[in-house]
Design an enzyme around this catalytic site. Structure first.
Site, PDB file in Angstrom:
ATOM      1  N   GLY A 217     -40.392  30.276 -22.302  1.00 38.81           N
ATOM      2  CA  GLY A 217     -39.112  30.994 -22.322  1.00 38.81           C
ATOM      3  C   GLY A 217     -38.342  30.821 -21.023  1.00 38.81           C
ATOM      4  N   ASP A 218     -39.063  30.777 -19.901  1.00 42.59           N
ATOM      5  CA  ASP A 218     -38.423  30.557 -18.600  1.00 42.59           C
ATOM      6  C   ASP A 218     -37.829  29.152 -18.537  1.00 42.59           C
ATOM      7  OD1 ASP A 218     -39.492  33.050 -17.981  1.00 42.59           O
ATOM      8  OD2 ASP A 218     -41.234  32.192 -16.969  1.00 42.59           O
ATOM      9  N   ALA A 219     -38.556  28.185 -19.107  1.00 50.18           N
ATOM     10  CA  ALA A 219     -38.074  26.807 -19.123  1.00 50.18           C
ATOM     11  C   ALA A 219     -36.811  26.699 -19.980  1.00 50.18           C
ATOM     12  CB  ALA A 219     -39.150  25.866 -19.654  1.00 50.18           C
TER      13      ALA A 219
END
Length: 343
Positions: A295-297
């Site tokens: 999700g951060d990516a």
């Protein structure tokens, strides 16, 4: 990297050193954890789960990765944008762990704008991997002591930036700092992006979330965070009806867009002007190494697209492309050898 860099994108979050290892379901049960959990612990509270950090040091496959959700996103955005284009604010201790984080950020091209704490250690996150799930236990440590005046000391970077990204985890630390950035962004007409980050944020930090939401241009979350938001805010819609939840978050704003990712299922994008779904990029199961940080990516690729002035369709695709790249690596990481984006 020179402090004379002028980042176009400023990120604010909680810098952490990730401990990452594979665990069995029984280990999660021992500490009352769900397969896909995210909780905070405090070293000062005699919390039994603090023992996890010491225990994981003895695990055969334990790895240490520079982490913290917004910091992962900053490195992801820099993967596209290059050195000096992304700046990151957060608080760390004066120790070997923050030195590791500084090295990782420098290698990624991120300008670290850390606030250093003399007597408090750098925060850490235990990421316990079970199949394609990961359960995270976080001791914020020094990250919990970020103060808005640190932004003032580096306000020239804020004024020069064109885009702002804040991890929702920071709502537990300094809502004042978030509001300081948010108000500047609104006054100057700069996009301000908030990631909901974890189900416990809408659940237990509803008041600061309510304060910040009116300033948001984009809100990013996943299906678990959307369900938590619906429950916390007493929405009448089904907690699985992501479109209805997105409509509630957008409200009467003509400028806010909500983006919900849902693993392998299509990404939902909703604004007052448009509603659309985007299938994720297909990836063979045997290529998936670790979904921690996916999700951060996604957020990193998306923010890079915005910063480059790409249309939202392209920015979403850049996010999905970077997420697919990241889950082929260990931890919230990106290939050491640069891979060029293919639309």
């Amino acid at each position: 990297m020179s402090a004379t860099a002028k980042p176009q994108l400023i990120c604010l979050g909680n810098p952490l050193l990730d401990y990452q290892a594979t665990v069995q379901p029984e280990y999660l049960e021992k500490y009352g954890l769900k397969p896909d959990d995210a909780i905070l612990v405090d070293a000062a509270s005699n919390e039994p789960r603090m023992a996890i950090f010491e225990e994981m040091l003895g695990f055969d496959d334990v790895k240490f990765v520079a982490g913290g959700a917004a910091q992962n996103t900053a490195r992801g955005a820099a993967y596209f944008l290059g050195a000096g284009q992304v700046g990151y604010f957060g608080s760390v201790g004066e120790d070997k762990y923050s030195e590791k984080l500084l090295e990782e950020n420098k290698a990624a091209g991120v300008l670290s704008l850390y606030q250093f704490q003399k007597d408090i250690g750098t925060g850490k996150c235990a990421a316990m991997i079970n199949g394609h799930y990961r359960s995270m236990v976080t001791d914020l440590g020094a990250a919990n002591y970020f103060t808005p005046d640190h932004l003032d000391k580096h306000w020239d970077f804020v004024e020069q930036a064109k885009f702002f990204y804040v991890g929702g985890f920071h709502l537990t630390v300094s809502p004042e700092a978030i509001l300081k950035l948010a108000k500047h962004a609104q006054e100057k007409g700069k996009p301000f992006v908030l990631n909901l980050s974890a189900p416990f944020i809408p659940q237990f930090f509803k008041a600061p979330l309510e304060q910040v939401l009116p300033y948001t241009t984009y809100v990013i979350g996943n299906e678990s965070e959307a369900a938590s938001y619906a429950e916390s805010f007493g929405l009448p819609s089904d907690k699985r009806d992501l479109l209805s939840i997105a409509k509630q978050i957008v409200g009467d704003s003509q400028d806010r867009t909500v983006i919900f990712t849902q693993g392998l299922d299509p990404t939902i994008v909703y604004s007052a002007k448009n509603s659309k779904t985007y299938p994720v990029r297909p990836l063979a199961g045997d290529k998936i190494v670790d979904t921690n940080g996916a999700g951060d990516a996604f957020a990193g690729g998306f923010m890079a697209g915005l910063t480059q002035g790409k249309p939202i369709d392209t920015a979403i695709d850049m996010g999905q492309w970077l997420a697919s790249l990241s889950i082929q690596e260990v931890g919230p990481s990106y290939p050491k050898s640069k891979v060029e984006y293919q639309a």
